[in-house]
Design a protein around this motif. Structure first.
Motif, PDB file in Angstrom:
ATOM      1  N   ASN A  90      -2.848   3.227   2.074  1.00  0.00           N
ATOM      2  CA  ASN A  90      -1.706   3.643   2.887  1.00  0.00           C
ATOM      3  C   ASN A  90      -1.642   5.157   3.041  1.00  0.00           C
ATOM      4  O   ASN A  90      -0.624   5.769   2.773  1.00  0.00           O
ATOM      5  N   ASP A  91      -2.740   5.774   3.449  1.00  0.00           N
ATOM      6  CA  ASP A  91      -2.706   7.228   3.492  1.00  0.00           C
ATOM      7  C   ASP A  91      -2.185   7.777   4.831  1.00  0.00           C
ATOM      8  O   ASP A  91      -2.426   8.904   5.173  1.00  0.00           O
ATOM      9  N   LEU A 118       1.948   9.038  -6.538  1.00  0.00           N
ATOM     10  CA  LEU A 118       2.628   8.727  -5.274  1.00  0.00           C
ATOM     11  C   LEU A 118       1.989   9.518  -4.132  1.00  0.00           C
ATOM     12  O   LEU A 118       1.761   8.976  -3.046  1.00  0.00           O
ATOM     13  N   GLY A 119       1.676  10.780  -4.399  1.00  0.00           N
ATOM     14  CA  GLY A 119       0.992  11.590  -3.382  1.00  0.00           C
ATOM     15  C   GLY A 119      -0.348  10.971  -3.008  1.00  0.00           C
ATOM     16  O   GLY A 119      -0.716  10.906  -1.838  1.00  0.00           O
ATOM     17  N   PHE A 123       2.406   8.996  -0.027  1.00  0.00           N
ATOM     18  CA  PHE A 123       3.751   9.556   0.122  1.00  0.00           C
ATOM     19  C   PHE A 123       3.671  11.052   0.384  1.00  0.00           C
ATOM     20  O   PHE A 123       2.837  11.753  -0.191  1.00  0.00           O
ATOM     21  N   LYS A 124       4.581  11.540   1.245  1.00  0.00           N
ATOM     22  CA  LYS A 124       4.803  12.988   1.294  1.00  0.00           C
ATOM     23  C   LYS A 124       5.656  13.289   0.077  1.00  0.00           C
ATOM     24  O   LYS A 124       6.538  12.497  -0.282  1.00  0.00           O
ATOM     25  N   ILE A 125       5.420  14.429  -0.550  1.00  0.00           N
ATOM     26  CA  ILE A 125       6.093  14.711  -1.816  1.00  0.00           C
ATOM     27  C   ILE A 125       7.026  15.907  -1.703  1.00  0.00           C
ATOM     28  O   ILE A 125       6.638  16.954  -1.197  1.00  0.00           O
ATOM     29  N   ALA A 210       3.257   3.624  -8.504  1.00  0.00           N
ATOM     30  CA  ALA A 210       2.733   3.668  -7.132  1.00  0.00           C
ATOM     31  C   ALA A 210       2.839   2.291  -6.477  1.00  0.00           C
ATOM     32  O   ALA A 210       3.263   2.176  -5.326  1.00  0.00           O
ATOM     33  N   ARG A 211       2.502   1.246  -7.234  1.00  0.00           N
ATOM     34  CA  ARG A 211       2.593  -0.121  -6.681  1.00  0.00           C
ATOM     35  C   ARG A 211       4.039  -0.453  -6.318  1.00  0.00           C
ATOM     36  O   ARG A 211       4.334  -0.937  -5.231  1.00  0.00           O
ATOM     37  N   VAL A 212       4.946  -0.186  -7.263  1.00  0.00           N
ATOM     38  CA  VAL A 212       6.356  -0.505  -7.047  1.00  0.00           C
ATOM     39  C   VAL A 212       6.896   0.300  -5.859  1.00  0.00           C
ATOM     40  O   VAL A 212       7.616  -0.222  -5.003  1.00  0.00           O
TER      41      VAL A 212
END
Ligand code: HCB
Length: 218
Positions: A90-91, A118-119, A123-125, A210-212
């Motif tokens: 999911n990048d 997460l990054g 995800f944007k962090i 990350a999965r959650v």
């Protein structure tokens, strides 16, 4: 040396506060084919748990914990760039993760690992750092109302964990509770606590986080 022996060695290196040995053993484990996540969950974090238990039992004191944390950080300097490269499917940008450690709490090792994972998973962090008061968190969430936002708070102490309850209620008071998904973690955080305070989820470790997080954003 078997994989388990290497993980046990990393665990023992953290417990014995061996800073230079930790970086070398981490590299050795990577060279032997262990993944960064295996090294963290199966070796380094196990050592940190033992260190915490010894501290609680007054077998060691704060300076020793600080040395163990330095050893862990020496390993993370090697591992974090690797985790950053391990992008998931999911990048494309799955949302914004606002990450922080609750007010009164400066434990940032787990927070940094979760933020990195997460990054690496798209995800944007927005990393607000440690010791973050709730009014600042609410302010940040308000800025991104209408966007896909995940709030990711860490608390390592039972005292700072209590602030998570206020985070949820302050967001509700400002009409922002439904504008975000809320995920809290850290050693004292349990499923029962998440249910009690009306947050959305917790996770055991950074890979699980990350999965959650990806599930929450679907
Ligand atoms: Co610190 N400390 N400490 N400490 N410390 C703990 C947390 C105790 C549990 C130790 C004990 O008594 N058994 C304890 C808290 C007791 C309690 O409240 N129940 C404690 C205490 C009391 C204190 C001081 C008050 C000590 C003193 O001054 N007298 C003081 C507080 C400072 C403050 O914050 N205001 C203090 C200081 C320190 C340092 C500075 C020496 C050092 C921190 C260094 C740093 O972070 N830069 C430290 C450390 C290292 C620890 C222990 C030993 C390890 C924490 C750690 O890094 N674990 C810890 C003992 C323990 O936790 N068992 C001890 C490894 C990481 C990888 O795990 O759980 O942080 P993690 O994160 C995981 C997981 O929780 C999850 O994923 C992460 C990655 O796998 N996760 C999330 C984390 N956040 C998430 C968010 C999500 O949404 C989802 C998942």
């Amino acid at each position: 040396m078997s994989n388990q022996e290497m993980l046990d060695k990393l665990r023992d290196i953290i417990v014995s506060q061996n800073i230079t040995g930790c970086a070398a053993a981490t590299q050795e484990a990577l060279d032997a084919g262990l993944t960064a996540v295996e090294i963290i969950n199966g070796g380094l974090s196990v050592g940190m748990k033992i260190v915490g238990d010894k501290f609680e039992a007054a077998e060691i004191y704060l300076p020793q914990i600080m040395m163990s944390a330095k050893a862990m950080n020496a390993a993370m300097e090697i591992l974090i760039p690797i985790l950053e490269q391990e992008k998931g499917p999911n990048d494309e940008g799955v949302g914004l993760a606002i990450t922080y450690v609750q007010e009164g709490d400066i434990h940032d090792i787990g927070h940094r690992l979760v933020t990195t994972m997460l990054g690496a998973n798209g995800f944007k962090i927005l990393d607000m750092g440690v010791d973050v008061p709730n009014d600042k968190i609410v302010e940040e969430v308000a800025k991104y109302k209408g966007k896909k936002v995940l709030l990711v708070g860490s608390a390592l102490m039972t005292t700072s964990m209590l602030g998570q309850k206020d985070t949820v209620s302050m967001l509700a008071e400002e009409g922002l509770r439904d504008a975000v998904k809320i995920m809290f973690g850290g050693a004292p955080v349990s499923d029962a606590w998440i249910a009690e305070i009306g947050a959305d989820a917790t996770a055991e470790n950074a890979a699980d986080a990350a999965r959650v997080a990806l599930n929450l954003m679907q």
